[in-house]
Design a protein around this motif. Structure first.
Motif, PDB file in Angstrom:
ATOM      1  N   TYR A 199       0.859  -1.170  -0.043  1.00 48.38           N
ATOM      2  CA  TYR A 199      -0.067  -0.084   0.208  1.00 48.38           C
ATOM      3  C   TYR A 199       0.760   1.342   0.034  1.00 48.38           C
ATOM      4  O   TYR A 199       1.696   1.352   0.727  1.00 48.38           O
ATOM      5  CB  TYR A 199      -0.880   0.180   1.214  1.00 48.38           C
ATOM      6  CG  TYR A 199      -2.027  -1.077   1.458  1.00 48.38           C
ATOM      7  CD1 TYR A 199      -3.197  -0.905   0.809  1.00 48.38           C
ATOM      8  CD2 TYR A 199      -1.488  -2.529   1.971  1.00 48.38           C
ATOM      9  CE1 TYR A 199      -3.988  -2.134   0.687  1.00 48.38           C
ATOM     10  CE2 TYR A 199      -2.343  -3.256   1.728  1.00 48.38           C
ATOM     11  CZ  TYR A 199      -3.781  -3.144   1.288  1.00 48.38           C
ATOM     12  OH  TYR A 199      -4.806  -4.247   1.641  1.00 48.38           O
ATOM     13  N   ALA A 272      -3.774   3.893  -0.689  1.00 46.85           N
ATOM     14  CA  ALA A 272      -4.618   4.001   0.355  1.00 46.85           C
ATOM     15  C   ALA A 272      -4.984   5.401   0.723  1.00 46.85           C
ATOM     16  O   ALA A 272      -4.125   6.390   1.025  1.00 46.85           O
ATOM     17  CB  ALA A 272      -3.943   3.269   1.580  1.00 46.85           C
ATOM     18  N   THR A 293      -9.108   1.949  -0.904  1.00 43.67           N
ATOM     19  CA  THR A 293      -8.028   1.539  -1.788  1.00 43.67           C
ATOM     20  C   THR A 293      -8.428   1.868  -2.944  1.00 43.67           C
ATOM     21  O   THR A 293      -9.600   1.657  -3.462  1.00 43.67           O
ATOM     22  CB  THR A 293      -7.592   0.034  -1.375  1.00 43.67           C
ATOM     23  OG1 THR A 293      -8.547  -0.851  -1.745  1.00 43.67           O
ATOM     24  CG2 THR A 293      -6.968  -0.016   0.078  1.00 43.67           C
TER      25      THR A 293
END
Length: 294
Positions: A199, A272, A293
């Motif tokens: 992420y 994210a 996301t």
């Protein structure tokens, strides 16, 4: 595979193929009209017999690839589990399943460990079983709750963490059995395989940077931190409170040194975005981390 020059083959063993449901039939003769009553009982899991046909099948696979110079990497659990464990004890929601998994793992290690030198206990438990099975409800046993999914049964903010807790301790149980009774003699290695999405913060803001870290914690560190450090990530404890189980001192001891290597399944990287301080539609898959996301 041999023609292509492949030097390893990772495959999974079906729990139900090794320990199937067995039916035993009893015929009782009634005095009235001399009619017959047939009663069927079943024996399942660690209380039943090992299916030798299943053992024979996997022996053929292992022997065939070894004969071609291909190393077997065997996964003990890859999403499937006997229906009977769901019917009798709610499968991964019950701590009893740790004994069932330990028994199943030992049957496999005993049968194949003389040739299999690389074992993984679970494949992607942080994705398929926990999130898709008990948070979103897309995979069996199909349990979830709003706003994560529309299922008949389940609690998406509680059950995935109970399931994960039992899987982590089932992993530790299997590794403990392997270490104590088989590893020195068989000379193999054992691990777990994690689905490791990376992420990145959507924007270079403190909120999104923390969101990316939360997403990492709620994804892979959720399973790796207990195995390495004996506890869940602190941010999960802060956000989930009593919904996140705790490890007893005995369980923390059991978790120590329960990996020889780590398996990583890495498919993609996502951005994210923070959903604590921003208004956004929370991603169901990472919902309890309060991130979007993209």
């Amino acid at each position: 595979m041999s023609t292509l020059g492949v030097n390893s083959y990772r495959f999974s063993i079906s729990w139900s193929r090794i320990l199937p449901r067995e039916f035993q039939y009893f015929i009782l003769k009634k005095n009235i009209c001399e009619s017959l009553i047939i009663i069927s009982l079943y024996i399942e899991g660690r209380f039943g017999d090992v299916n030798q046909a299943g053992i024979s099948f996997y022996n053929k696979v292992i022997n065939a690839i070894l004969a071609r110079g291909i190393e077997p990497f065997v996964t003990i659990h890859h999403f499937d589990f006997p229906q009977e464990l769901v019917d009798q004890c709610d499968a991964w929601l019950s701590s009893e399943i740790r004994k069932d998994f330990g028994y199943f793992a030992e049957v496999c290690i005993k049968a194949f460990g003389d040739r299999v030198k690389y074992w993984t206990t679970f494949n992607e438990p942080n994705m398929m079983v926990t999130k898709l099975g008990y948070m979103i409800g897309m995979h069996p046993p199909g349990r979830c709750s709003q706003p994560f999914g529309n299922c008949t049964y389940g609690n998406s903010s509680l059950e995935p963490y109970i399931v994960a807790h039992n899987i982590i301790l089932s992993h530790a149980t299997a590794v403990d059995i392997y270490r104590k009774y088989y590893q020195a003699k068989q000379g193999g290695h054992i691990a777990i395989v994690i689905a490791a999405t990376w992420y990145e913060p959507l924007m270079t803001t403190t909120a999104d940077i923390l969101a990316a870290k939360r997403a990492m914690a709620f994804n892979q560190y959720w399973f790796l931190d207990p195995i390495f450090f004996g506890n869940y990530p602190s941010v999960m404890r802060q956000m989930l409170g009593p919904n996140l189980p705790t490890f007893t001192p005995e369980e923390k001891t059991l978790l120590k040194e329960k990996l020889n290597f780590i398996g990583i399944n890495q498919y993609t990287t996502t951005y994210a975005k923070d959903c604590i301080h921003s208004t956004c539609v929370i991603d169901a898959f990472d919902g309890n981390a309060l991130v979007l996301t993209t």
